[in-house]
Write a protein that holds these residues in place. Structure first.
Motif, PDB file in Angstrom:
ATOM      1  N   PHE A 154      39.762  30.672  50.966  1.00 21.41           N
ATOM      2  CA  PHE A 154      39.741  31.849  50.097  1.00 21.41           C
ATOM      3  C   PHE A 154      41.069  32.595  50.198  1.00 21.41           C
ATOM      4  O   PHE A 154      41.605  32.806  51.277  1.00 21.41           O
ATOM      5  CB  PHE A 154      38.597  32.790  50.477  1.00 21.41           C
ATOM      6  N   ASP A 155      41.608  32.988  49.045  1.00 18.68           N
ATOM      7  CA  ASP A 155      42.802  33.826  48.980  1.00 18.68           C
ATOM      8  C   ASP A 155      42.401  35.111  48.273  1.00 18.68           C
ATOM      9  O   ASP A 155      41.719  35.073  47.244  1.00 18.68           O
ATOM     10  CB  ASP A 155      43.899  33.103  48.185  1.00 18.68           C
ATOM     11  N   GLY A 156      42.808  36.242  48.806  1.00 21.46           N
ATOM     12  CA  GLY A 156      42.429  37.536  48.251  1.00 21.46           C
ATOM     13  C   GLY A 156      42.717  37.701  46.770  1.00 21.46           C
ATOM     14  O   GLY A 156      41.990  38.391  46.066  1.00 21.46           O
ATOM     15  N   TYR A 157      43.786  37.051  46.278  1.00 17.08           N
ATOM     16  CA  TYR A 157      44.102  37.161  44.850  1.00 17.08           C
ATOM     17  C   TYR A 157      42.998  36.548  43.986  1.00 17.08           C
ATOM     18  O   TYR A 157      42.826  36.925  42.831  1.00 17.08           O
ATOM     19  CB  TYR A 157      45.443  36.503  44.524  1.00 17.08           C
ATOM     20  N   CYS A 158      42.252  35.605  44.540  1.00 18.07           N
ATOM     21  CA  CYS A 158      41.167  34.977  43.784  1.00 18.07           C
ATOM     22  C   CYS A 158      39.928  35.879  43.733  1.00 18.07           C
ATOM     23  O   CYS A 158      38.966  35.564  43.040  1.00 18.07           O
ATOM     24  CB  CYS A 158      40.829  33.618  44.386  1.00 18.07           C
ATOM     25  N   GLY A 159      39.974  36.991  44.452  1.00 21.83           N
ATOM     26  CA  GLY A 159      38.902  37.966  44.409  1.00 21.83           C
ATOM     27  C   GLY A 159      39.252  39.209  43.613  1.00 21.83           C
ATOM     28  O   GLY A 159      38.411  40.091  43.450  1.00 21.83           O
ATOM     29  N   HIS A 160      40.496  39.305  43.121  1.00 23.81           N
ATOM     30  CA  HIS A 160      40.909  40.474  42.333  1.00 23.81           C
ATOM     31  C   HIS A 160      40.055  40.619  41.078  1.00 23.81           C
ATOM     32  O   HIS A 160      39.498  39.643  40.573  1.00 23.81           O
ATOM     33  CB  HIS A 160      42.374  40.357  41.931  1.00 23.81           C
ATOM     34  N   GLU A 161      40.021  41.818  40.550  1.00 26.79           N
ATOM     35  CA  GLU A 161      39.188  42.072  39.366  1.00 26.79           C
ATOM     36  C   GLU A 161      39.656  41.311  38.131  1.00 26.79           C
ATOM     37  O   GLU A 161      38.864  41.064  37.229  1.00 26.79           O
ATOM     38  CB  GLU A 161      39.117  43.571  39.068  1.00 26.79           C
ATOM     39  N   THR A 162      40.919  40.900  38.091  1.00 20.59           N
ATOM     40  CA  THR A 162      41.416  40.154  36.932  1.00 20.59           C
ATOM     41  C   THR A 162      41.252  38.643  37.083  1.00 20.59           C
ATOM     42  O   THR A 162      41.610  37.901  36.176  1.00 20.59           O
ATOM     43  CB  THR A 162      42.902  40.473  36.675  1.00 20.59           C
ATOM     44  N   ALA A 163      40.721  38.199  38.216  1.00 20.53           N
ATOM     45  CA  ALA A 163      40.476  36.772  38.429  1.00 20.53           C
ATOM     46  C   ALA A 163      39.058  36.422  37.975  1.00 20.53           C
ATOM     47  O   ALA A 163      38.105  37.139  38.272  1.00 20.53           O
ATOM     48  CB  ALA A 163      40.648  36.423  39.913  1.00 20.53           C
ATOM     49  N   MET A 164      38.935  35.333  37.222  1.00 25.38           N
ATOM     50  CA  MET A 164      37.628  34.909  36.732  1.00 25.38           C
ATOM     51  C   MET A 164      36.758  34.425  37.896  1.00 25.38           C
ATOM     52  O   MET A 164      37.233  33.702  38.768  1.00 25.38           O
ATOM     53  CB  MET A 164      37.795  33.800  35.695  1.00 25.38           C
TER      54      MET A 164
END
Length: 189
Positions: A154-164
C-alpha cells in the motif's frame, strides 16, 4: 533507445531540468546505455499534453512547465545545452486525455476522471521536429497500486481522495479505471 525523464511535475522546474541534463549527458557519454535516440516522458502519468489554464503559480508549485508540451520544449533546450547529441521524445498519452482533478500535482495513483489521450502517431505536432511520437506506453487499465491500507504494498497516494477505489495491486487489471478512461477519451473514441 529512449530513456525515461519522468514528467513535468518531476523535472519541470528550471534547476531540475538543468541538473538532469548534466546527469543524462554523463550517462549517455559513458556509453553504458548503448545508442540513445532520446527520451520518454509522462510514462504512467496523467499530466495533460497541453493545458493553457495551467500557469506558473501556487496551484502548480511555481512550475514553469505545467503541461507536457511546455515541459518538452524546455527540456529540449536544456538537454541540447548540456551537450546531449540526440534529443528526441516519445510522449505517453495513454492516460492524459482529460485533465484530472488532482489536489496536488504529485498525486499519481489511479486518478479519477482519467481519459485516454491522443492516439499513437509519429511526428504528431507541427513545429516540434524533436517529438518523434505520441505513444501508449503504460496500458490504461493497469493499476498503479492498491487502495487496501492493510496490503504490504500500500502507498498512501493510492488512498488519496482523488485516487479511484477500490483498486487492486499495482500491475493488476483495474476494469473500472479502464472503463472511465474509455468514456473520457479525448479525442473521443
Amino acid at each position: 533507445m529512449y530513456l525515461d525523464i519522468g514528467h513535468a511535475f518531476w523535472l519541470g522546474w528550471d534547476d531540475n531540468r538543468q541538473k538532469a541534463g548534466k546527469v543524462y549527458s554523463k550517462v549517455i557519454q559513458s556509453g553504458a546505455p548503448g545508442k540513445v535516440r532520446g527520451f520518454t516522458d509522462n510514462v504512467a502519468n496523467y499530466t495533460p499534453w497541453e493545458d493553457p489554464t495551467l500557469s506558473r503559480g501556487p496551484e502548480t508549485e511555481w512550475n514553469p512547465c505545467p503541461d507536457e508540451k511546455r515541459y518538452l520544449e524546455a527540456i529540449h533546450k536544456d538537454f541540447t545545452a548540456a551537450g546531449i547529441p540526440s534529443v528526441y521524445f516519445v510522449c505517453d498519452t495513454s492516460r492524459n486525455g482529460k485533465k484530472v482533478d488532482r489536489k496536488h500535482p504529485g498525486e499519481w495513483c489511479n486518478q479519477t476522471g482519467v481519459g485516454i489521450g491522443a492516439r499513437p502517431q509519429a511526428s504528431p505536432i507541427s513545429g516540434m521536429p524533436y517529438l518523434d511520437a505520441f505513444y501508449w506506453i503504460k496500458p490504461l487499465g493497469e493499476s498503479d497500486g492498491t487502495s487496501d491500507t492493510s496490503a504490504a504494498r500500500f502507498d498512501g497516494y493510492c488512498g488519496h481522495e482523488t485516487a479511484m477505489k477500490p483498486a487492486p495491486e499495482a500491475g493488476q487489471w483495474f476494469q473500472k479505471h479502464f472503463e472511465q478512461g474509455l468514456k473520457n477519451a479525448n479525442p473521443p473514441l
